[in-house]
Design a protein around this motif. Structure first.
Motif, mmCIF file in Angstrom:
data_model
loop_
_atom_site.group_PDB
_atom_site.id
_atom_site.type_symbol
_atom_site.label_atom_id
_atom_site.label_comp_id
_atom_site.label_asym_id
_atom_site.label_seq_id
_atom_site.Cartn_x
_atom_site.Cartn_y
_atom_site.Cartn_z
ATOM 1 N N LEU A 95 43.135 8.309 -18.110
ATOM 2 C CA LEU A 95 42.772 7.381 -19.179
ATOM 3 C C LEU A 95 44.018 6.710 -19.740
ATOM 4 N N TYR A 96 43.933 5.404 -19.924
ATOM 5 C CA TYR A 96 44.993 4.644 -20.578
ATOM 6 C C TYR A 96 44.382 3.908 -21.761
ATOM 7 N N ARG A 97 45.008 4.041 -22.914
ATOM 8 C CA ARG A 97 44.500 3.391 -24.124
ATOM 9 C C ARG A 97 45.061 1.992 -24.307
ATOM 10 N N LYS A 98 46.015 1.567 -23.440
ATOM 11 C CA LYS A 98 46.617 0.236 -23.518
ATOM 12 C C LYS A 98 46.429 -0.478 -22.179
ATOM 13 N N PRO A 99 46.345 -1.807 -22.202
ATOM 14 C CA PRO A 99 46.225 -2.539 -20.943
ATOM 15 C C PRO A 99 47.529 -2.524 -20.137
ATOM 16 N N ALA A 100 48.659 -2.330 -20.804
ATOM 17 C CA ALA A 100 49.972 -2.243 -20.165
ATOM 18 C C ALA A 100 50.881 -1.448 -21.105
ATOM 19 N N PRO A 101 51.957 -0.851 -20.593
ATOM 20 C CA PRO A 101 52.827 -0.032 -21.448
ATOM 21 C C PRO A 101 53.396 -0.778 -22.661
ATOM 22 N N ASP A 102 53.627 -2.072 -22.530
ATOM 23 C CA ASP A 102 54.225 -2.841 -23.627
ATOM 24 C C ASP A 102 53.189 -3.567 -24.495
ATOM 25 N N LYS A 103 51.916 -3.292 -24.262
ATOM 26 C CA LYS A 103 50.832 -3.943 -25.011
ATOM 27 C C LYS A 103 50.290 -2.992 -26.082
ATOM 28 N N PRO A 104 49.596 -3.539 -27.107
ATOM 29 C CA PRO A 104 49.004 -2.667 -28.138
ATOM 30 C C PRO A 104 47.776 -1.925 -27.600
ATOM 31 N N LEU A 105 47.347 -0.890 -28.334
ATOM 32 C CA LEU A 105 46.172 -0.105 -27.965
ATOM 33 C C LEU A 105 44.921 -0.975 -27.962
ATOM 34 N N PHE A 106 43.967 -0.651 -27.082
ATOM 35 C CA PHE A 106 42.686 -1.350 -27.091
ATOM 36 C C PHE A 106 42.008 -1.143 -28.442
ATOM 37 N N VAL A 107 41.890 0.125 -28.866
ATOM 38 C CA VAL A 107 41.272 0.469 -30.146
ATOM 39 C C VAL A 107 42.011 1.652 -30.759
ATOM 40 N N LYS A 108 41.919 1.751 -32.087
ATOM 41 C CA LYS A 108 42.475 2.912 -32.786
ATOM 42 C C LYS A 108 41.490 3.321 -33.870
ATOM 43 N N VAL A 109 41.706 4.478 -34.469
ATOM 44 C CA VAL A 109 40.820 4.979 -35.506
ATOM 45 C C VAL A 109 40.746 3.962 -36.641
ATOM 46 N N GLY A 110 39.527 3.656 -37.065
ATOM 47 C CA GLY A 110 39.305 2.693 -38.142
ATOM 48 C C GLY A 110 38.943 1.311 -37.652
ATOM 49 N N ASP A 111 39.173 1.017 -36.368
ATOM 50 C CA ASP A 111 38.823 -0.297 -35.823
ATOM 51 C C ASP A 111 37.304 -0.457 -35.737
ATOM 52 N N THR A 112 36.838 -1.663 -36.013
ATOM 53 C CA THR A 112 35.433 -1.990 -35.832
ATOM 54 C C THR A 112 35.282 -2.669 -34.482
ATOM 55 N N ILE A 113 34.338 -2.187 -33.679
ATOM 56 C CA ILE A 113 34.138 -2.738 -32.342
ATOM 57 C C ILE A 113 32.721 -3.266 -32.206
ATOM 58 N N ASP A 117 32.980 -4.471 -26.065
ATOM 59 C CA ASP A 117 34.434 -4.414 -26.239
ATOM 60 C C ASP A 117 35.017 -3.313 -25.358
ATOM 61 N N THR A 118 36.161 -3.597 -24.748
ATOM 62 C CA THR A 118 36.854 -2.596 -23.943
ATOM 63 C C THR A 118 37.559 -1.617 -24.878
ATOM 64 N N VAL A 119 37.317 -0.318 -24.674
ATOM 65 C CA VAL A 119 37.934 0.700 -25.525
ATOM 66 C C VAL A 119 39.087 1.407 -24.818
ATOM 67 N N CYS A 120 39.096 1.396 -23.477
ATOM 68 C CA CYS A 120 40.177 1.995 -22.702
ATOM 69 C C CYS A 120 39.979 1.611 -21.242
ATOM 70 N N ILE A 121 40.922 2.034 -20.396
ATOM 71 C CA ILE A 121 40.750 1.886 -18.952
ATOM 72 C C ILE A 121 40.989 3.248 -18.313
ATOM 73 N N ILE A 122 40.319 3.487 -17.199
ATOM 74 C CA ILE A 122 40.502 4.728 -16.465
ATOM 75 C C ILE A 122 40.895 4.377 -15.041
ATOM 76 N N GLU A 123 42.027 4.929 -14.626
ATOM 77 C CA GLU A 123 42.504 4.712 -13.265
ATOM 78 C C GLU A 123 41.927 5.799 -12.368
ATOM 79 N N ALA A 124 41.282 5.378 -11.296
ATOM 80 C CA ALA A 124 40.736 6.303 -10.314
ATOM 81 C C ALA A 124 40.999 5.721 -8.936
ATOM 82 N N MET A 125 41.723 6.436 -8.130
ATOM 83 C CA MET A 125 42.026 6.005 -6.761
ATOM 84 C C MET A 125 42.656 4.615 -6.745
#
Length: 162
Positions: A95-113, A117-125
């Motif tokens: 699981l990655y909470r950011k689209p890239a290492p230098d980008k902000p988080l997709f969502v954090k506690v307190g955010d309204t979605i 809305d994309t909340v995270c990405i999961i890398e598989a294979m």
């Protein structure tokens, strides 16, 4: 070759009873191993990358006597999560909470979605699958840290739909 075709191929090989299948199509090479060649069994599981929020079921109501005794224990900081919707992992991966290492988080506690809305990405294979919310609401709790391995159906976020 599409992901669905690969999934169907894995299912077909598993049902056929073959120990190993190698497939080469142009520059794509796929090897699927099943069975117990070295007393190991390889299991492959891949599902489509969609989030599946599930309503957390409230616990059974205790008897009135037990409720009185446990009321003081509940007041010590245990949080009632029965009103929240859980976003769970649709696949096994990282699981990655950011689209890239230098980008902000997709969502954090307190955010309204909003739903979709994309909340995270999961890398598989080596494939990055976006996990989208199917409900609108407020992020109450993040249950998994960035760059953590996740299992299928593992809770990732708690959403307050109100």
């Amino acid at each position: 070759m599409e992901l669905k075709e690969i999934q169907n191929l894995i299912k077909f090989v598993a049902k056929s009873g073959a120990n190993e299948v190698k497939l080469e199509m142009g520059d794509i090479k796929i090897t699927i191993k099943t069975g117990a060649q070295r007393h190991e069994t390889n299991y492959f599981q891949q599902t489509s990358p969609v989030s599946m929020p599930v309503q957390v079921q409230p616990e059974a109501q205790p008897s009135p006597v037990a409720a009185t005794e446990s009321a003081t224990a509940d007041d010590t900081g245990a949080e009632d999560t029965s009103k929240y919707i859980v976003i769970k992992s649709p696949i096994i991966g990282t699981l990655y909470r950011k689209p890239a290492p230098d980008k902000p988080l997709f969502v954090k506690v307190g955010d309204t979605i909003e739903a979709g809305d994309t909340v995270c990405i999961i890398e598989a294979m080596k494939l990055f699958n976006e996990v989208e919310s199917e409900v609108s609401g407020k992020i109450v709790k993040v249950l998994v840290e960035d760059s953590s391995p996740v299992e299928f159906d593992q809770p990732l976020f708690l959403i307050d739909p109100s």
